[in-house]
Design a protein around this motif. Sequence first.
Motif, PDB file in Angstrom:
ATOM      1  N   THR A 117       0.922  -1.210   0.044  1.00  0.00           N
ATOM      2  CA  THR A 117      -0.200   0.022  -0.083  1.00  0.00           C
ATOM      3  C   THR A 117       0.993   1.284   0.106  1.00  0.00           C
ATOM      4  N   PHE A 118       1.969   1.284   0.845  1.00  0.00           N
ATOM      5  CA  PHE A 118       2.624   2.484   0.752  1.00  0.00           C
ATOM      6  C   PHE A 118       3.534   2.434  -0.622  1.00  0.00           C
ATOM      7  N   GLY A 119       3.874   1.376  -1.193  1.00  0.00           N
ATOM      8  CA  GLY A 119       4.508   1.437  -2.602  1.00  0.00           C
ATOM      9  C   GLY A 119       3.658   2.163  -3.478  1.00  0.00           C
ATOM     10  N   ILE A 120       2.234   1.923  -3.336  1.00  0.00           N
ATOM     11  CA  ILE A 120       1.254   2.416  -4.315  1.00  0.00           C
ATOM     12  C   ILE A 120       1.139   3.719  -4.040  1.00  0.00           C
ATOM     13  N   LEU A 121       1.223   4.216  -2.855  1.00  0.00           N
ATOM     14  CA  LEU A 121       1.078   5.834  -2.305  1.00  0.00           C
ATOM     15  C   LEU A 121       2.243   6.376  -3.049  1.00  0.00           C
ATOM     16  N   ALA A 122       3.645   5.872  -2.909  1.00  0.00           N
ATOM     17  CA  ALA A 122       4.500   6.489  -3.442  1.00  0.00           C
ATOM     18  C   ALA A 122       4.600   6.563  -4.984  1.00  0.00           C
ATOM     19  N   LEU A 123       4.092   5.377  -5.603  1.00  0.00           N
ATOM     20  CA  LEU A 123       3.572   5.555  -7.128  1.00  0.00           C
ATOM     21  C   LEU A 123       2.925   6.596  -7.490  1.00  0.00           C
ATOM     22  N   PHE A 124       1.704   6.913  -6.864  1.00  0.00           N
ATOM     23  CA  PHE A 124       0.954   7.843  -7.185  1.00  0.00           C
ATOM     24  C   PHE A 124       1.531   9.136  -6.932  1.00  0.00           C
ATOM     25  N   PHE A 125       2.169   9.290  -5.783  1.00  0.00           N
ATOM     26  CA  PHE A 125       2.650  10.718  -5.484  1.00  0.00           C
ATOM     27  C   PHE A 125       3.913  11.210  -6.253  1.00  0.00           C
ATOM     28  N   THR A 126       4.777  10.210  -6.627  1.00  0.00           N
ATOM     29  CA  THR A 126       5.863  10.653  -7.724  1.00  0.00           C
ATOM     30  C   THR A 126       5.447  11.021  -9.133  1.00  0.00           C
ATOM     31  N   HIS A 127       4.308  10.116  -9.567  1.00  0.00           N
ATOM     32  CA  HIS A 127       3.772  10.658 -10.585  1.00  0.00           C
ATOM     33  C   HIS A 127       2.838  12.248 -10.703  1.00  0.00           C
ATOM     34  N   VAL A 128       2.231  12.323  -9.671  1.00  0.00           N
ATOM     35  CA  VAL A 128       1.677  13.567  -9.199  1.00  0.00           C
ATOM     36  C   VAL A 128       2.898  14.806  -9.205  1.00  0.00           C
ATOM     37  N   PHE A 129       3.630  14.639  -8.479  1.00  0.00           N
ATOM     38  CA  PHE A 129       4.824  15.488  -8.085  1.00  0.00           C
ATOM     39  C   PHE A 129       5.506  15.781  -9.410  1.00  0.00           C
ATOM     40  N   GLU A 130       5.852  14.700 -10.270  1.00  0.00           N
ATOM     41  CA  GLU A 130       6.554  15.160 -11.640  1.00  0.00           C
ATOM     42  C   GLU A 130       5.838  15.733 -12.502  1.00  0.00           C
ATOM     43  N   ASN A 131       4.458  15.322 -12.718  1.00  0.00           N
ATOM     44  CA  ASN A 131       3.600  16.041 -13.703  1.00  0.00           C
ATOM     45  C   ASN A 131       3.387  17.234 -13.527  1.00  0.00           C
ATOM     46  N   VAL A 132       2.813  17.606 -12.180  1.00  0.00           N
ATOM     47  CA  VAL A 132       2.559  18.922 -11.788  1.00  0.00           C
ATOM     48  C   VAL A 132       3.755  19.688 -11.868  1.00  0.00           C
ATOM     49  N   GLY A 133       4.691  19.364 -11.406  1.00  0.00           N
ATOM     50  CA  GLY A 133       6.027  20.005 -11.370  1.00  0.00           C
ATOM     51  C   GLY A 133       6.685  20.508 -12.663  1.00  0.00           C
ATOM     52  N   MET A 134       6.429  19.598 -13.658  1.00  0.00           N
ATOM     53  CA  MET A 134       7.219  19.812 -14.951  1.00  0.00           C
ATOM     54  C   MET A 134       6.055  20.996 -15.544  1.00  0.00           C
ATOM     55  N   THR A 135       4.625  20.906 -15.294  1.00  0.00           N
ATOM     56  CA  THR A 135       3.690  21.768 -16.091  1.00  0.00           C
ATOM     57  C   THR A 135       4.014  23.491 -15.404  1.00  0.00           C
ATOM     58  N   VAL A 136       4.614  23.459 -14.191  1.00  0.00           N
ATOM     59  CA  VAL A 136       5.085  24.933 -13.635  1.00  0.00           C
ATOM     60  C   VAL A 136       6.390  25.034 -13.636  1.00  0.00           C
ATOM     61  N   ASN A 137       7.141  24.333 -14.381  1.00  0.00           N
ATOM     62  CA  ASN A 137       8.686  24.309 -14.469  1.00  0.00           C
ATOM     63  C   ASN A 137       9.235  24.333 -13.285  1.00  0.00           C
ATOM     64  N   LEU A 138       8.762  23.660 -12.362  1.00  0.00           N
ATOM     65  CA  LEU A 138       9.545  23.261 -11.175  1.00  0.00           C
ATOM     66  C   LEU A 138      10.458  21.918 -11.622  1.00  0.00           C
ATOM     67  N   MET A 139       9.966  21.201 -12.505  1.00  0.00           N
ATOM     68  CA  MET A 139      10.812  20.003 -12.783  1.00  0.00           C
ATOM     69  C   MET A 139      11.032  20.075 -14.249  1.00  0.00           C
ATOM     70  N   PRO A 140      11.847  19.213 -14.605  1.00  0.00           N
ATOM     71  CA  PRO A 140      12.150  19.179 -16.129  1.00  0.00           C
ATOM     72  C   PRO A 140      11.216  18.539 -16.856  1.00  0.00           C
ATOM     73  N   ILE A 141      10.949  18.760 -18.079  1.00  0.00           N
ATOM     74  CA  ILE A 141       9.844  17.941 -18.641  1.00  0.00           C
ATOM     75  C   ILE A 141      10.153  16.434 -18.937  1.00  0.00           C
ATOM     76  N   THR A 142       9.541  15.445 -18.457  1.00  0.00           N
ATOM     77  CA  THR A 142       9.634  13.971 -18.518  1.00  0.00           C
ATOM     78  C   THR A 142       8.833  13.488 -19.071  1.00  0.00           C
ATOM     79  N   GLY A 143       7.800  13.917 -19.584  1.00  0.00           N
ATOM     80  CA  GLY A 143       6.623  13.127 -20.428  1.00  0.00           C
ATOM     81  C   GLY A 143       6.111  11.894 -19.462  1.00  0.00           C
TER      82      GLY A 143
END
Length: 413
Positions: A349-375
């Motif tokens: 369950t915690f691994g699933i949480l980490a999977l979702f969190f990393t996806h959200v963090f990366e996607n939202v971060g790249m759209t506001v230029n806080l993360m490189p665009i990783t697709g």
Amino acid sequence: MKTGAIDRQLLWVSLALVTFGLLTLYSAGQTDVPTEAGGVWYRQFFWFVIGVFAGWMVFHISLRLLEWLALPLYGFALILLVVVLVVGTGAGTAQSSHSWLSIGGHRIGQPSEFAKVATVLMLARYLSGRREPPRSLRDLVWPGLIVGVPFLPVLKQPDLGSAIVFIGIAFAMLFWAGVRPRLLFMIASPALSLLLAFNNWTWGAWMVGFTALMVLWRPYLADALVFGFLNVAMGTIALPLWQHLEPYQQNRLLTFINPEADPRAAGYHAIQSRVAIGSGGWFGTGYTQGPQKRLAFLPEQHTDFVFPVVGEELGFIGVMIALSLFLILFLALLRIARRATDSFSSLVTFGILALFFTHVFENVGMTVNLMPITGIPLPFFSYGGSFFIICSLCLGLAFRVAWDSRQAGYPDI
């Protein structure tokens, strides 16, 4: 089946996210010029129906059986990752990658998404079988291999976004298994050394600080020597590693620092995304009325850059509602992980949480230029059949863990 034993918080927040995502995809298809986003919402609804069935099937599988199947599923995922390196195709913001399996010109899915779940299961199986949490670098050899074996072919595709997800899963699950934060910091230190090697003074200050921490913390001598060597090595290979990156990866990293350096090519995505989100203000331009979206200035607005559609049309309020729903989802998964009946279920369950969190963090971060665009897609919002089904499978696992704990009479925390 007693419906009262179903985790209602997880159920309602999942339905809310799916509904929000479908409404956003419908809006993404309302454009004044022809785009690929037209009509994707009803195709996503079809995948939603398939995902509900897939999640229902997983929910009815015993976690003990899944623990036994972890190794075969992990091996099958590795085979798919090797196959996709040979015959894979690209898509979206990473056309030059080899991350999709296709049949007859039709993309059927990304093996890396399945490999993430298989890695969660396999890592949970190993960590839950230990009598005590890893305490040294030697204890982390097998967890490192479990994550590193799928990580390398995903990075080779190259799919940097998914590769980062594997790292996020590894660190989160090791922390949940009881690995000390100091050891996790030392594991991450070579990557920090690599990032800071762009400037000699910055890297030199980092090495002084790292050495001071090693003296203060007094880890095992072998661990201190290995991590010290790796930090020096990362600083040394920074330039050759940069030269080894694909041109589009170099451009993404450069435009992350300064998108205006290449506004019509590599920096275009970041600029248009920021313009769309920034123009939304507090309350947005109105549902389906976003000008950046309607004129198709916003690239991949139904997949990797679906979040700017929310920011442009629903403004700051809409963005906060979406992020709040994700936060509720994370808290629900955290609660389920804490009250699980056994360590394997808790780690999954915690691994699933980490999977979702990393996806959200990366996607939202790249759209506001806080993360490189990783697709990388945004869970429940980005269009994609295979990814939506994987998200549904993850939720099915979480529902099963919550069901088992309630049947065992474990109180809510």
